[in-house]
Each structure stands twice: as structure tokens, then as C-alpha cells.
Design a protein around this motif. Structure first.
Motif, PDB file in Angstrom:
ATOM      1  N   GLU A  15       1.120  -4.126   1.206  1.00 33.94           N
ATOM      2  CA  GLU A  15       1.975  -5.314   1.335  1.00 33.94           C
ATOM      3  C   GLU A  15       3.309  -5.046   0.665  1.00 33.94           C
ATOM      4  O   GLU A  15       3.365  -4.478  -0.429  1.00 33.94           O
ATOM      5  N   VAL A  16       4.387  -5.455   1.342  1.00 33.72           N
ATOM      6  CA  VAL A  16       5.739  -5.255   0.825  1.00 33.72           C
ATOM      7  C   VAL A  16       6.508  -6.566   0.938  1.00 33.72           C
ATOM      8  O   VAL A  16       6.679  -7.099   2.050  1.00 33.72           O
ATOM      9  N   GLN A  17       6.933  -7.107  -0.186  1.00 31.23           N
ATOM     10  CA  GLN A  17       7.733  -8.329  -0.234  1.00 31.23           C
ATOM     11  C   GLN A  17       7.100  -9.463   0.591  1.00 31.23           C
ATOM     12  O   GLN A  17       7.782 -10.220   1.292  1.00 31.23           O
ATOM     13  N   GLY A  18       5.780  -9.549   0.515  1.00 34.97           N
ATOM     14  CA  GLY A  18       5.060 -10.620   1.195  1.00 34.97           C
ATOM     15  C   GLY A  18       4.676 -10.323   2.625  1.00 34.97           C
ATOM     16  O   GLY A  18       4.043 -11.163   3.284  1.00 34.97           O
ATOM     17  N   TYR A  19       5.030  -9.155   3.133  1.00 40.31           N
ATOM     18  CA  TYR A  19       4.712  -8.788   4.509  1.00 40.31           C
ATOM     19  C   TYR A  19       3.710  -7.635   4.545  1.00 40.31           C
ATOM     20  O   TYR A  19       3.725  -6.756   3.679  1.00 40.31           O
ATOM     21  N   LYS A  20       2.876  -7.619   5.574  1.00 37.67           N
ATOM     22  CA  LYS A  20       1.931  -6.531   5.761  1.00 37.67           C
ATOM     23  C   LYS A  20       2.681  -5.277   6.187  1.00 37.67           C
ATOM     24  O   LYS A  20       3.658  -5.349   6.938  1.00 37.67           O
ATOM     25  N   ALA A  21       2.225  -4.108   5.713  1.00 45.79           N
ATOM     26  CA  ALA A  21       2.892  -2.848   6.045  1.00 45.79           C
ATOM     27  C   ALA A  21       1.853  -1.764   6.296  1.00 45.79           C
ATOM     28  O   ALA A  21       0.744  -1.809   5.755  1.00 45.79           O
ATOM     29  N   TYR A  22       2.246  -0.782   7.111  1.00 47.08           N
ATOM     30  CA  TYR A  22       1.371   0.329   7.477  1.00 47.08           C
ATOM     31  C   TYR A  22       2.041   1.633   7.064  1.00 47.08           C
ATOM     32  O   TYR A  22       3.238   1.828   7.311  1.00 47.08           O
ATOM     33  N   VAL A  23       1.263   2.514   6.456  1.00 46.08           N
ATOM     34  CA  VAL A  23       1.797   3.769   5.925  1.00 46.08           C
ATOM     35  C   VAL A  23       0.984   4.943   6.466  1.00 46.08           C
ATOM     36  O   VAL A  23      -0.253   4.869   6.553  1.00 46.08           O
ATOM     37  N   TYR A  24       1.666   6.020   6.835  1.00 44.66           N
ATOM     38  CA  TYR A  24       0.975   7.262   7.200  1.00 44.66           C
ATOM     39  C   TYR A  24       1.910   8.437   6.904  1.00 44.66           C
ATOM     40  O   TYR A  24       3.111   8.265   6.668  1.00 44.66           O
TER      41      TYR A  24
ATOM     42  N   ILE B  52       6.875  10.772   5.263  1.00 42.23           N
ATOM     43  CA  ILE B  52       6.045   9.623   4.897  1.00 42.23           C
ATOM     44  C   ILE B  52       6.701   8.377   5.495  1.00 42.23           C
ATOM     45  O   ILE B  52       7.859   8.076   5.209  1.00 42.23           O
ATOM     46  N   THR B  53       5.948   7.693   6.330  1.00 39.10           N
ATOM     47  CA  THR B  53       6.501   6.573   7.102  1.00 39.10           C
ATOM     48  C   THR B  53       5.833   5.262   6.721  1.00 39.10           C
ATOM     49  O   THR B  53       4.607   5.200   6.568  1.00 39.10           O
ATOM     50  N   MET B  54       6.658   4.225   6.586  1.00 38.66           N
ATOM     51  CA  MET B  54       6.158   2.872   6.385  1.00 38.66           C
ATOM     52  C   MET B  54       6.766   1.955   7.443  1.00 38.66           C
ATOM     53  O   MET B  54       7.980   1.919   7.615  1.00 38.66           O
TER      54      MET B  54
END
Length: 269
Positions: A143-152, A216-218
């Protein structure tokens, strides 16, 4: 006279039947129009005239106009110098950071916006990258600043020719000085032919990889299925430059200071 009265009565009847349905239909479309306008306003949609310096935007176009959706604003990042590059044909701007420390393994950091949905964008990217030679890790949620995030993370290794120094390049391309005589081969040397065929050379073995890159991507899932993309690219001489799979999300946290997302609207909370 009776004929005219009948026509008047018939028209009156049609008017009484059609008018209420027309009013109801107009009210329905008016309600839909208000709903659409409200939706557009909640998406922070703007034209290129409304775009301000430092806006992070998602962009798409229709037959009649370009549409920009503001996702947030860009910030400075401590220890990095930012470069803003504006697109030639749209109001879009790409933001790239270079480390002030020249010995840093971080090749660059970039921030941009996309009109695509974050999870779908993550999955499609992870599927496509192996066809370009990349090794792709797992998808992680955070989670980033209240939003869902995906990392790979994706990695690739290859051989890169060492860069030639400026002095060596100048020496290799230098022409003889005017006062230096250029020696021509002697006549008997020029006419002499080799008496034996040179031995066939063994093909050179492929050089070992000397360049290792990890991206590294978010992808942050912003409102209305738009995405903020954060990329951190590392580059080094061996795999020691890579960030471990289980440390990716923590590694990216300081880089999320590069942007401030718009707060969620009441409907999205």
C-alpha cells in the motif's frame, strides 16, 4: 367544421399522451448527463490548458479531444537530480532522476502515469518480459499513500564492450602529422604473395556477462483504474547489485517520496 374539431381533438389527445413521456425521457437523460458530468469531475479530468507544472498525468485520446487525468504531483528526491522531459505532441511529461553519487548502483528512477489498470498492467508486463530475455520474479502487493500497489522485479545480464577512453579514441583516429612521411611498401614486398594458406582460427568463445541490470517496478492502483508507475533500475558488474525478492517493497519505500498522490474521493474510500 366537425372535421376540424375532430382533428383538433385528435392532436390534443396525441399531445397529452406524448408530452408526459417526452418530459420523462428528457428528465432521464438529464439525470444521466448530470451523473456523467459528476463522474468526469471526480476523475480530475482536464485539458492540456489546465495542466500545471509538476502534474503526474494519465493520458488518453478520443475522436474529439485529448483527455488528461491528474494522479498527483512530482517531488524532489533527496540525493537525486530530476529531469523533466515534455512530450512533443501532448502535454505529458516524463520525470527521471539520476543519483548525485556517480558510484551508486542506481542507474535511474522514473515516475509516470498510465490510463491502464495497475493489476492488469503488472500481469501483462510480467508475461511479456521473458520474451525479451528478462527473468521475472513474483508479484507482491503493498500500500502506498492509501492506495493498493503491485511490485515485481525483472533482471537481465549481458556482455558490454568496455568504453574506450577519450585519449585512446583520439590516438586511434589521429592522422599522421604533416611533417611525418608515410612509408610506402617496397615494390618487392608488395609483389610477394604468401606461400601457404593461414591456419583457420578457432571461433572466439562468447565473452562472459559483465553487465547485470535489475528493474524494480511498482504500479499504484489510483482512482478510476488509472496507474502511477515507479521504476528503479540498478546496474552493476555482477549479481551482487540485485535487491532480494523479499526486500523489494521495503527497498522502494524511500522512492515513493518522489510523488504525492491525490487523496481518495469520498466515493472511493
Amino acid at each position: 367544421m366537425k372535421k376540424h374539431i375532430k382533428q383538433i381533438l385528435a392532436l390534443t389527445l396525441v399531445f397529452l399522451i406524448v408530452l408526459p413521456s417526452t418530459i420523462a425521457l428528457a428528465a432521464e437523460y438529464s439525470s444521466q448527463l448530470c451523473s456523467i458530468i459528476s463522474s468526469l469531475l471526480s476523475q480530475n479530468i482536464c485539458t492540456d490548458i489546465d495542466v500545471e507544472e509538476g502534474d503526474i498525468l494519465a493520458y488518453y485520446t478520443t475522436k474529439t479531444r485529448d483527455i488528461y487525468v491528474k494522479l498527483g504531483t512530482i517531488n524532489e528526491l533527496e540525493g537525486f537530480t530530476r529531469t523533466d522531459t515534455k512530450a512533443e505532441t501532448t502535454a505529458m511529461v516524463s520525470y527521471t532522476y539520476k543519483a548525485d553519487d556517480e558510484t551508486s548502483p542506481i542507474n535511474y528512477v522514473s515516475v509516470s502515469g498510465s490510463p491502464l489498470q495497475a493489476e492488469s498492467l503488472t500481469q501483462s508486463s510480467m508475461l511479456q518480459l521473458p520474451s525479451y530475455g528478462y527473468t521475472v520474479g513474483e508479484m507482491h502487493e503493498t500500500e502506498v499513500q492509501g492506495y493498493k500497489a503491485y511490485v515485481y522485479s525483472s533482471t537481465i545480464a549481458y556482455y558490454q564492450e568496455p568504453e574506450q577512453t577519450a585519449d585512446a579514441a583520439a590516438e586511434a583516429t589521429a592522422e599522421p602529422a604533416a611533417d611525418e612521411a608515410v612509408t610506402e611498401p617496397a615494390a618487392d614486398e608488395a609483389a610477394t604473395e604468401p606461400t601457404a594458406e593461414p591456419a583457420a582460427e578457432e571461433p572466439a568463445a562468447d565473452p562472459e556477462n559483465n553487465t547485470f541490470v535489475q528493474d524494480i517496478t511498482m504500479y499504484v492502483d489510483c482512482e478510476n483504474d488509472h496507474t502511477l508507475a515507479l521504476h528503479v533500475t540498478l546496474k552493476g558488474a555482477d549479481e551482487s547489485v540485485y535487491v532480494a525478492e523479499d526486500a523489494l517493497t521495503d527497498y522502494l519505500k524511500p522512492f515513493t517520496e518522489a510523488f504525492t498522490l491525490l487523496p481518495k474521493t469520498a466515493e472511493a474510500k
